[in-house]
Design a protein around this motif. Structure first.
Motif, PDB file in Angstrom:
ATOM      1  N   UNK A  98       0.954  -1.107   0.143  1.00  0.00           N
ATOM      2  CA  UNK A  98       0.007   0.013  -0.011  1.00  0.00           C
ATOM      3  C   UNK A  98       0.859   1.157   0.034  1.00  0.00           C
ATOM      4  N   UNK A  99       0.215   2.375  -0.256  1.00  0.00           N
ATOM      5  CA  UNK A  99       0.797   3.806  -0.313  1.00  0.00           C
ATOM      6  C   UNK A  99       0.594   4.437   0.949  1.00  0.00           C
ATOM      7  N   UNK A 100       1.482   5.145   1.380  1.00  0.00           N
ATOM      8  CA  UNK A 100       0.969   5.896   2.605  1.00  0.00           C
ATOM      9  C   UNK A 100       2.410   7.134   3.018  1.00  0.00           C
ATOM     10  N   UNK A 101       1.924   7.955   3.723  1.00  0.00           N
ATOM     11  CA  UNK A 101       2.915   8.938   4.308  1.00  0.00           C
ATOM     12  C   UNK A 101       3.206  10.093   3.423  1.00  0.00           C
ATOM     13  N   UNK A 102       3.569   9.910   2.308  1.00  0.00           N
ATOM     14  CA  UNK A 102       4.339  10.887   1.286  1.00  0.00           C
ATOM     15  C   UNK A 102       4.280  10.717  -0.126  1.00  0.00           C
ATOM     16  N   UNK A 103       3.645  11.806  -0.858  1.00  0.00           N
ATOM     17  CA  UNK A 103       3.737  11.433  -2.338  1.00  0.00           C
ATOM     18  C   UNK A 103       4.051  12.716  -3.053  1.00  0.00           C
ATOM     19  N   UNK A 104       4.709  12.656  -4.018  1.00  0.00           N
ATOM     20  CA  UNK A 104       5.131  13.998  -4.915  1.00  0.00           C
ATOM     21  C   UNK A 104       4.477  13.721  -5.988  1.00  0.00           C
TER      22      UNK A 104
ATOM     23  N   UNK B 126       4.309  -5.776   3.247  1.00  0.00           N
ATOM     24  CA  UNK B 126       4.306  -6.470   4.473  1.00  0.00           C
ATOM     25  C   UNK B 126       4.202  -7.855   4.149  1.00  0.00           C
ATOM     26  N   UNK B 127       4.958  -8.731   4.803  1.00  0.00           N
ATOM     27  CA  UNK B 127       4.743 -10.351   4.630  1.00  0.00           C
ATOM     28  C   UNK B 127       4.867 -10.890   5.999  1.00  0.00           C
ATOM     29  N   UNK B 128       3.842 -11.520   6.346  1.00  0.00           N
ATOM     30  CA  UNK B 128       3.783 -11.978   7.834  1.00  0.00           C
ATOM     31  C   UNK B 128       4.170 -10.823   8.772  1.00  0.00           C
ATOM     32  N   UNK B 129       5.513 -11.150   9.571  1.00  0.00           N
ATOM     33  CA  UNK B 129       5.781  -9.999  10.607  1.00  0.00           C
ATOM     34  C   UNK B 129       6.695  -8.979  10.047  1.00  0.00           C
ATOM     35  N   UNK B 130       7.100  -9.320   8.751  1.00  0.00           N
ATOM     36  CA  UNK B 130       8.185  -8.478   8.193  1.00  0.00           C
ATOM     37  C   UNK B 130       7.774  -7.377   7.532  1.00  0.00           C
ATOM     38  N   UNK B 131       8.542  -6.009   7.413  1.00  0.00           N
ATOM     39  CA  UNK B 131       8.313  -5.070   6.859  1.00  0.00           C
ATOM     40  C   UNK B 131       9.066  -4.214   5.912  1.00  0.00           C
ATOM     41  N   UNK B 132       8.845  -3.816   4.701  1.00  0.00           N
ATOM     42  CA  UNK B 132       9.701  -3.358   3.891  1.00  0.00           C
ATOM     43  C   UNK B 132       9.223  -1.915   3.521  1.00  0.00           C
ATOM     44  N   UNK B 133       9.780  -0.716   3.569  1.00  0.00           N
ATOM     45  CA  UNK B 133       9.256   0.437   3.186  1.00  0.00           C
ATOM     46  C   UNK B 133      10.255   1.180   2.366  1.00  0.00           C
TER      47      UNK B 133
ATOM     48  N   UNK C 147       9.274   7.434  -9.742  1.00  0.00           N
ATOM     49  CA  UNK C 147       8.315   6.684 -10.511  1.00  0.00           C
ATOM     50  C   UNK C 147       8.892   6.768 -12.134  1.00  0.00           C
ATOM     51  N   UNK C 148       9.746   7.681 -12.305  1.00  0.00           N
ATOM     52  CA  UNK C 148      10.397   7.832 -13.643  1.00  0.00           C
ATOM     53  C   UNK C 148      11.557   6.649 -13.709  1.00  0.00           C
ATOM     54  N   UNK C 149      12.373   6.437 -13.033  1.00  0.00           N
ATOM     55  CA  UNK C 149      13.421   5.518 -13.044  1.00  0.00           C
ATOM     56  C   UNK C 149      13.245   4.115 -12.479  1.00  0.00           C
ATOM     57  N   UNK C 150      12.371   4.180 -11.477  1.00  0.00           N
ATOM     58  CA  UNK C 150      12.155   3.033 -10.645  1.00  0.00           C
ATOM     59  C   UNK C 150      13.247   2.931  -9.874  1.00  0.00           C
ATOM     60  N   UNK C 151      14.066   3.910  -9.346  1.00  0.00           N
ATOM     61  CA  UNK C 151      14.955   3.923  -8.275  1.00  0.00           C
ATOM     62  C   UNK C 151      14.221   3.801  -6.802  1.00  0.00           C
ATOM     63  N   UNK C 152      14.847   3.207  -5.885  1.00  0.00           N
ATOM     64  CA  UNK C 152      14.268   2.866  -4.627  1.00  0.00           C
ATOM     65  C   UNK C 152      15.301   3.649  -3.432  1.00  0.00           C
ATOM     66  N   UNK C 153      14.690   4.798  -3.156  1.00  0.00           N
ATOM     67  CA  UNK C 153      15.279   5.694  -2.081  1.00  0.00           C
ATOM     68  C   UNK C 153      14.886   5.397  -0.679  1.00  0.00           C
ATOM     69  N   UNK C 154      15.665   5.537   0.239  1.00  0.00           N
ATOM     70  CA  UNK C 154      15.635   5.016   1.676  1.00  0.00           C
ATOM     71  C   UNK C 154      14.706   3.810   1.864  1.00  0.00           C
ATOM     72  N   UNK C 155      15.263   2.506   1.207  1.00  0.00           N
ATOM     73  CA  UNK C 155      14.681   1.410   1.120  1.00  0.00           C
ATOM     74  C   UNK C 155      15.225   0.833   2.371  1.00  0.00           C
ATOM     75  N   UNK C 156      14.090   0.679   3.161  1.00  0.00           N
ATOM     76  CA  UNK C 156      14.378  -0.175   4.545  1.00  0.00           C
ATOM     77  C   UNK C 156      13.853  -1.612   4.659  1.00  0.00           C
ATOM     78  N   UNK C 157      14.819  -2.253   5.059  1.00  0.00           N
ATOM     79  CA  UNK C 157      14.063  -3.527   4.830  1.00  0.00           C
ATOM     80  C   UNK C 157      14.099  -4.172   6.328  1.00  0.00           C
ATOM     81  N   UNK C 158      13.660  -5.249   6.648  1.00  0.00           N
ATOM     82  CA  UNK C 158      13.597  -5.861   8.099  1.00  0.00           C
ATOM     83  C   UNK C 158      15.233  -5.947   8.361  1.00  0.00           C
ATOM     84  N   UNK C 159      15.483  -5.725   9.881  1.00  0.00           N
ATOM     85  CA  UNK C 159      16.805  -5.634  10.295  1.00  0.00           C
ATOM     86  C   UNK C 159      17.574  -6.916  10.378  1.00  0.00           C
TER      87      UNK C 159
ATOM     88  N   UNK D  62      12.449  -8.078  -0.702  1.00  0.00           N
ATOM     89  CA  UNK D  62      11.467  -6.941  -0.687  1.00  0.00           C
ATOM     90  C   UNK D  62      11.421  -6.642  -2.146  1.00  0.00           C
ATOM     91  N   UNK D  63      12.336  -6.934  -3.322  1.00  0.00           N
ATOM     92  CA  UNK D  63      12.502  -6.390  -4.426  1.00  0.00           C
ATOM     93  C   UNK D  63      11.744  -7.573  -5.231  1.00  0.00           C
TER      94      UNK D  63
END
Length: 388
Positions: free
Chosen positions: A253-259, A301-308, A313-325, A354-355
């Motif tokens: 899902x989307x949330x928090x911030x959009x440009x 989200x998958x089970x208890x794991x979260x990726x953010x 959108x133009x290049x499909x680059x992933x900024x601030x890509x946070x994965x489970x620790x 996540x990818x």
């Protein structure tokens, strides 16, 4: 942040070309060693760029495969050291040098142009010799099974530097960016590839054309995901191979911030909408006025794991890509080298998972966007946007 951190900004490339058929890793080590980083700490040089170990940015010898080989991965870092002279400091020293020259030549009212250039070079060289170079480190991981290279920077300057040095080092290879159209080709089932080809807005296979003329992929994907976030199920199934099991459920899902971006009387207008999006009312208004979602934070989200991640959108680059620790179980027999390697493998596992989820989400979108039901889905989206 480096690629082994729990949060990193990454872009991806596909390696194209034919490396030697013999020992790949021995060849890679030889090539990396040839363009290894050379320190300029004890020189007056302004810039030095080269490869270093991903575990130790002070080391640039790749004679032993153990310094860069991690099973089927090749891991290394780009190091860029540069001396910079502050503009104000340079200006002050330059004015002093010009005054001294004019004092020594009382018949002149101004410094001749050629002499001014000489003074400029001399002042710059003197200041550079007293300035320590500032290092910058950017990690890269090459998966030799898939041919994908992940680079931990989104700076256009550093991405270009990485591509150029990679080409210089591995002369028979080149990097091709994984942009939205290229990623669509990778994740799409064969039956829909003719539809993708028909929808392709580019007239050539040049990467810049494929990006510029297919911006609709990023725009429609983020619009589709926003609509589904608010109106339909946010559950999806893993449809591509990777660490996660195929057909495993996950939530997106989307949330928090959009440009959003769009044209206006003063040129391109940029609108940032931040904070939890209860109904995307502000975003919907901007979309009705002709704006397009260009960037958004996506949660997976998958089970208890979260990726953010923040998807560009133009290049499909992933900024601030946070994965489970990454958490490594250690005991008295765990040495530092083994621990570093364990962290690397665990980090690559969660990053790739996540990818894999993102690609499965993108494939679900493409299945609708290029399928027979898109006109009906588009009608629903337009009605929702118009509904106050």
């Amino acid at each position: 942040m480096g690629i082994l951190s729990n949060t990193a900004s990454i872009c991806q490339f596909r390696v194209e070309g034919n490396p030697p058929a013999a020992d790949l890793f021995a060849w890679v080590g030889e090539r990396l060693n040839g363009d290894g980083f050379r320190s300029i700490d004890h020189t007056a040089e302004e810039l030095s760029v080269g490869w270093v170990h991903i575990d130790d940015a002070k080391e640039s010898s790749f004679v032993s495969p153990s310094t860069f080989q991690r099973d089927h991965y090749i891991a290394f870092s780009l190091r860029r050291d540069q001396r910079r002279v502050p503009a104000n400091l340079f200006r002050a020293h330059m004015e002093m040098a010009e005054r001294e020259f004019l004092i020594a030549h009382p018949g002149l009212q101004r410094v001749p142009k050629q002499k001014k250039e000489e003074l400029r070079d001399a002042v710059r060289g003197a200041l550079l010799s007293k300035t320590l170079p500032a290092p910058s480190i950017y990690d890269a991981v090459w998966d030799t099974r898939t041919g994908l290279v992940t680079f931990a920077s989104l700076s256009p300057k550093m991405v270009e530097q990485f591509e150029n040095l990679f080409k210089q080092t591995f002369e028979v290879l080149r990097l091709v960016a994984i942009h939205p159209f290229a990623r669509a080709e990778n994740v799409l089932e064969d039956s829909l590839k003719p539809a993708l080809g028909k929808a392709n807005g580019a007239s050539t296979d040049n990467a810049l054309d494929l990006i510029k003329d297919n911006r609709w992929l990023g725009w429609d994907f983020l619009l589709w995901l926003m609509y589904r976030t608010m109106n339909e199920t946010s559950e999806y199934r893993v449809s591509l191979t990777g660490p996660a099991l195929e057909q495993e459920l996950f939530v997106a899902y989307l949330n928090d911030r959009l440009i959003l971006l769009g044209g206006g009387d003063g040129g391109v207008q940029k609108i940032t909408v931040a904070g939890p999006q209860d109904n995307f009312r502000e975003v919907r208004t901007a979309l009705q006025n002709g704006k397009q979602i260009n960037e958004a934070i996506i949660y997976l989200e998958k089970q208890e794991h979260l990726w953010k991640m923040t998807l560009k959108g133009e290049m499909f680059h992933f900024a601030s890509y946070k994965a489970p620790p990454v958490k490594i179980e250690k005991d008295n027999r765990t040495d530092e080298v083994s621990e570093r390697e364990a962290v690397f493998y665990e980090r690559m596992y969660v990053l790739e998972e996540g990818l894999q989820l993102f690609d499965s989400l993108y494939a679900a979108f493409l299945g609708e966007r290029l399928g027979d039901g898109w006109s009906e889905q588009k009608r629903k989206i337009e009605e929702w946007l118009a509904d106050d």
